[in-house]
Design a protein around this motif. Sequence first.
Motif, PDB file in Angstrom:
ATOM      1  N   ALA A 295       0.824  -1.215   0.000  1.00  0.00           N
ATOM      2  CA  ALA A 295       0.000   0.000   0.000  1.00  0.00           C
ATOM      3  C   ALA A 295       0.857   1.263   0.000  1.00  0.00           C
ATOM      4  O   ALA A 295       0.569   2.226  -0.733  1.00  0.00           O
ATOM      5  N   GLU A 296       1.909   1.264   0.821  1.00  0.00           N
ATOM      6  CA  GLU A 296       2.797   2.429   0.847  1.00  0.00           C
ATOM      7  C   GLU A 296       3.459   2.625  -0.514  1.00  0.00           C
ATOM      8  O   GLU A 296       3.587   3.750  -0.999  1.00  0.00           O
ATOM      9  N   GLY A 297       3.866   1.530  -1.146  1.00  0.00           N
ATOM     10  CA  GLY A 297       4.500   1.637  -2.459  1.00  0.00           C
ATOM     11  C   GLY A 297       3.555   2.179  -3.510  1.00  0.00           C
ATOM     12  O   GLY A 297       3.943   3.019  -4.342  1.00  0.00           O
ATOM     13  N   VAL A 298       2.311   1.707  -3.473  1.00  0.00           N
ATOM     14  CA  VAL A 298       1.311   2.209  -4.416  1.00  0.00           C
ATOM     15  C   VAL A 298       1.080   3.702  -4.185  1.00  0.00           C
ATOM     16  O   VAL A 298       1.044   4.503  -5.126  1.00  0.00           O
ATOM     17  N   ALA A 299       0.937   4.091  -2.916  1.00  0.00           N
ATOM     18  CA  ALA A 299       0.675   5.491  -2.589  1.00  0.00           C
ATOM     19  C   ALA A 299       1.829   6.394  -3.000  1.00  0.00           C
ATOM     20  O   ALA A 299       1.616   7.551  -3.381  1.00  0.00           O
ATOM     21  N   ARG A 300       3.063   5.869  -2.949  1.00  0.00           N
ATOM     22  CA  ARG A 300       4.248   6.660  -3.315  1.00  0.00           C
ATOM     23  C   ARG A 300       4.581   6.547  -4.794  1.00  0.00           C
ATOM     24  O   ARG A 300       5.522   7.177  -5.266  1.00  0.00           O
ATOM     25  N   ASN A 301       3.835   5.705  -5.500  1.00  0.00           N
ATOM     26  CA  ASN A 301       4.066   5.537  -6.933  1.00  0.00           C
ATOM     27  C   ASN A 301       5.475   5.027  -7.240  1.00  0.00           C
ATOM     28  O   ASN A 301       6.149   5.509  -8.150  1.00  0.00           O
ATOM     29  N   ILE A 302       5.926   4.030  -6.471  1.00  0.00           N
ATOM     30  CA  ILE A 302       7.269   3.477  -6.676  1.00  0.00           C
ATOM     31  C   ILE A 302       7.224   1.995  -7.063  1.00  0.00           C
ATOM     32  O   ILE A 302       8.216   1.286  -6.956  1.00  0.00           O
ATOM     33  N   CYS A 303       6.072   1.543  -7.551  1.00  0.00           N
ATOM     34  CA  CYS A 303       5.919   0.109  -7.808  1.00  0.00           C
ATOM     35  C   CYS A 303       6.733  -0.376  -8.994  1.00  0.00           C
ATOM     36  O   CYS A 303       7.136  -1.546  -9.043  1.00  0.00           O
ATOM     37  N   LEU A 304       6.991   0.477  -9.980  1.00  0.00           N
ATOM     38  CA  LEU A 304       7.811   0.062 -11.118  1.00  0.00           C
ATOM     39  C   LEU A 304       9.225  -0.280 -10.670  1.00  0.00           C
ATOM     40  O   LEU A 304       9.900  -1.103 -11.285  1.00  0.00           O
ATOM     41  N   ILE A 305       9.664   0.334  -9.582  1.00  0.00           N
ATOM     42  CA  ILE A 305      11.022   0.110  -9.084  1.00  0.00           C
ATOM     43  C   ILE A 305      11.068  -1.070  -8.124  1.00  0.00           C
ATOM     44  O   ILE A 305      11.962  -1.913  -8.197  1.00  0.00           O
TER      45      ILE A 305
END
Length: 270
Positions: free
Chosen positions: A176-186
């Motif tokens: 959830a934190e990754g989705v919210a920070r928009n860092i999922c591609l990394i």
Amino acid sequence: MRTLVFLGLLAGFGFGQGPQATLPNLVPQVVSPPDFPPELAELEGLHDAGRYREVYEKALARKDAWGYVLASYAATNYARYQASDKERQDWFRRAADAAREAVKLAPGQKGTPSLNASVEAKAYFALGQALGRYVQYAGLFTQALLVNQIRSAFSKAIELAPDFPDPKIGMALWHAEGVARNICLIFGCRRDQVQVFLNAAEAQRSNSKRVILGYVDGGYANLLINDLKEAERGLTTALSLTPKTAEDYYEQERAKGLMEELKRRKGGSR
């Protein structure tokens, strides 16, 4: 330039803090199911009553894996619920340090509490939990390293103790934190995995005393991905339960705050 953009997105990554609240005068006793073997029952009872600094010092003095796990739990909760703002970074660091010591010693130590999670599983969970809070205080380049360490710690805990729900909540928060920070591609986080891990944890809820925390963290995770219906369900459930531990009381205060945020978002979406 690309690295700077990534680090800007990562800034602020972390699992959030609990509120400070006034506790009732809780009698030190172990709330079922226990997190620790019987020889730590006295300290676990003090922990359940919210005497986190005292437990940290006494558990640390044991210098064994279970003691370090309990010290990590206590330091994390002290930082979240009772520490002043200027103390928090140091106490989350202490929590992570104690968990690392537990990870080192765990393979050679016996003893399993009632929910069938080994000391090694608990050590990795404690590490993920502590780093999930400490990461927000780290420098940006260190944060990039810690994000993967958090995921690895929770994944290892799940591998070692498939029936232990707490690290599944940690993994839901990580996604959830990754989705919210928009860092999922990394980092490979996925929105759909938030509910997968939350549902898996909910199915095993009776295996952990941290029921209220689980529902509040679930509500928070769903707020992060803007699933307002699931967020409301989790927070409403958390507030409907009878608190038994100090953590429960603190988390219900946190749930009230998150409910206010939920109402604000729902009002703004009309």
